[in-house]
Scaffold this motif. Sequence first.
Motif, PDB file in Angstrom:
ATOM      1  N   MET A   1       0.815  -1.188   0.000  1.00 42.81           N
ATOM      2  CA  MET A   1       0.000   0.000   0.000  1.00 42.81           C
ATOM      3  C   MET A   1       0.862   1.257   0.000  1.00 42.81           C
ATOM      4  O   MET A   1       0.495   2.257  -0.602  1.00 42.81           O
ATOM      5  N   ALA A   2       2.004   1.204   0.674  1.00 41.86           N
ATOM      6  CA  ALA A   2       2.848   2.386   0.746  1.00 41.86           C
ATOM      7  C   ALA A   2       3.463   2.726  -0.610  1.00 41.86           C
ATOM      8  O   ALA A   2       3.556   3.899  -0.969  1.00 41.86           O
ATOM      9  N   PHE A   3       3.874   1.697  -1.360  1.00 44.74           N
ATOM     10  CA  PHE A   3       4.530   1.974  -2.632  1.00 44.74           C
ATOM     11  C   PHE A   3       3.632   2.725  -3.617  1.00 44.74           C
ATOM     12  O   PHE A   3       4.068   3.729  -4.195  1.00 44.74           O
ATOM     13  N   PRO A   4       2.389   2.297  -3.834  1.00 48.08           N
ATOM     14  CA  PRO A   4       1.550   3.076  -4.755  1.00 48.08           C
ATOM     15  C   PRO A   4       1.283   4.498  -4.263  1.00 48.08           C
ATOM     16  O   PRO A   4       1.246   5.444  -5.056  1.00 48.08           O
ATOM     17  N   LEU A   5       1.133   4.652  -2.959  1.00 46.90           N
ATOM     18  CA  LEU A   5       0.901   5.989  -2.407  1.00 46.90           C
ATOM     19  C   LEU A   5       2.119   6.886  -2.631  1.00 46.90           C
ATOM     20  O   LEU A   5       1.990   8.039  -3.057  1.00 46.90           O
ATOM     21  N   ILE A   6       3.296   6.346  -2.370  1.00 50.21           N
ATOM     22  CA  ILE A   6       4.520   7.131  -2.565  1.00 50.21           C
ATOM     23  C   ILE A   6       4.740   7.420  -4.048  1.00 50.21           C
ATOM     24  O   ILE A   6       5.158   8.529  -4.414  1.00 50.21           O
ATOM     25  N   ALA A   7       4.458   6.442  -4.910  1.00 50.26           N
ATOM     26  CA  ALA A   7       4.592   6.669  -6.355  1.00 50.26           C
ATOM     27  C   ALA A   7       3.634   7.754  -6.819  1.00 50.26           C
ATOM     28  O   ALA A   7       4.007   8.623  -7.621  1.00 50.26           O
ATOM     29  N   TRP A   8       2.405   7.728  -6.324  1.00 48.41           N
ATOM     30  CA  TRP A   8       1.434   8.766  -6.681  1.00 48.41           C
ATOM     31  C   TRP A   8       1.909  10.132  -6.202  1.00 48.41           C
ATOM     32  O   TRP A   8       1.823  11.126  -6.937  1.00 48.41           O
ATOM     33  N   MET A   9       2.408  10.191  -4.956  1.00 45.77           N
ATOM     34  CA  MET A   9       2.903  11.468  -4.425  1.00 45.77           C
ATOM     35  C   MET A   9       4.077  11.976  -5.245  1.00 45.77           C
ATOM     36  O   MET A   9       4.178  13.174  -5.519  1.00 45.77           O
ATOM     37  N   ARG A  16      11.147  15.585  -4.332  1.00 43.60           N
ATOM     38  CA  ARG A  16      11.634  16.366  -3.185  1.00 43.60           C
ATOM     39  C   ARG A  16      10.559  16.501  -2.107  1.00 43.60           C
ATOM     40  O   ARG A  16      10.834  16.409  -0.922  1.00 43.60           O
ATOM     41  N   HIS A  17       9.321  16.715  -2.535  1.00 50.17           N
ATOM     42  CA  HIS A  17       8.226  16.811  -1.568  1.00 50.17           C
ATOM     43  C   HIS A  17       8.004  15.483  -0.855  1.00 50.17           C
ATOM     44  O   HIS A  17       7.727  15.446   0.347  1.00 50.17           O
ATOM     45  N   VAL A  18       8.111  14.390  -1.599  1.00 42.74           N
ATOM     46  CA  VAL A  18       7.958  13.066  -0.988  1.00 42.74           C
ATOM     47  C   VAL A  18       9.047  12.862   0.063  1.00 42.74           C
ATOM     48  O   VAL A  18       8.787  12.344   1.155  1.00 42.74           O
ATOM     49  N   PHE A  19      10.268  13.282  -0.256  1.00 39.90           N
ATOM     50  CA  PHE A  19      11.377  13.176   0.679  1.00 39.90           C
ATOM     51  C   PHE A  19      11.060  13.920   1.979  1.00 39.90           C
ATOM     52  O   PHE A  19      11.220  13.390   3.077  1.00 39.90           O
ATOM     53  N   TRP A  20      10.594  15.145   1.866  1.00 44.29           N
ATOM     54  CA  TRP A  20      10.298  15.945   3.058  1.00 44.29           C
ATOM     55  C   TRP A  20       9.081  15.405   3.821  1.00 44.29           C
ATOM     56  O   TRP A  20       9.068  15.397   5.053  1.00 44.29           O
ATOM     57  N   ILE A  21       8.077  14.961   3.107  1.00 46.68           N
ATOM     58  CA  ILE A  21       6.883  14.423   3.774  1.00 46.68           C
ATOM     59  C   ILE A  21       7.227  13.156   4.554  1.00 46.68           C
ATOM     60  O   ILE A  21       6.876  13.015   5.735  1.00 46.68           O
ATOM     61  N   LEU A  22       7.940  12.230   3.911  1.00 41.15           N
ATOM     62  CA  LEU A  22       8.290  10.983   4.594  1.00 41.15           C
ATOM     63  C   LEU A  22       9.286  11.226   5.725  1.00 41.15           C
ATOM     64  O   LEU A  22       9.241  10.551   6.755  1.00 41.15           O
TER      65      LEU A  22
END
Length: 108
Positions: A1-9, A16-22
Amino acid sequence: MAFPLIAWMAATLGWRHVFWILGGVGIAWALVWTKVIRNRPEQHPRVGEYELVHITEDEATADSSTQSREKGAFRRDMGFLLRQRRIWGVFLGQFAIASTLYFFLTSS
């Protein structure tokens, strides 16, 4: 579930936003963890007296002779393993694989 969510983000916001969010989620989780988790049960504010007695009762039954027997069994088992030629073959094979992989990953 995390992979599709991160790919979408990453596709919508950018990596860069994914990096900061995670990173923020990780820091928030670490703060919650340090507030909730304790090393000893008596340090936790929500452990009741009955529960604490039950936990410490189990610890008191484990005597030092059992621990010394376990230590002797560990030494005996490790001695047995280290005398096996197949184990040394596995050690050598893993060393060869890891050093070769390290060489190719770090050479430029």
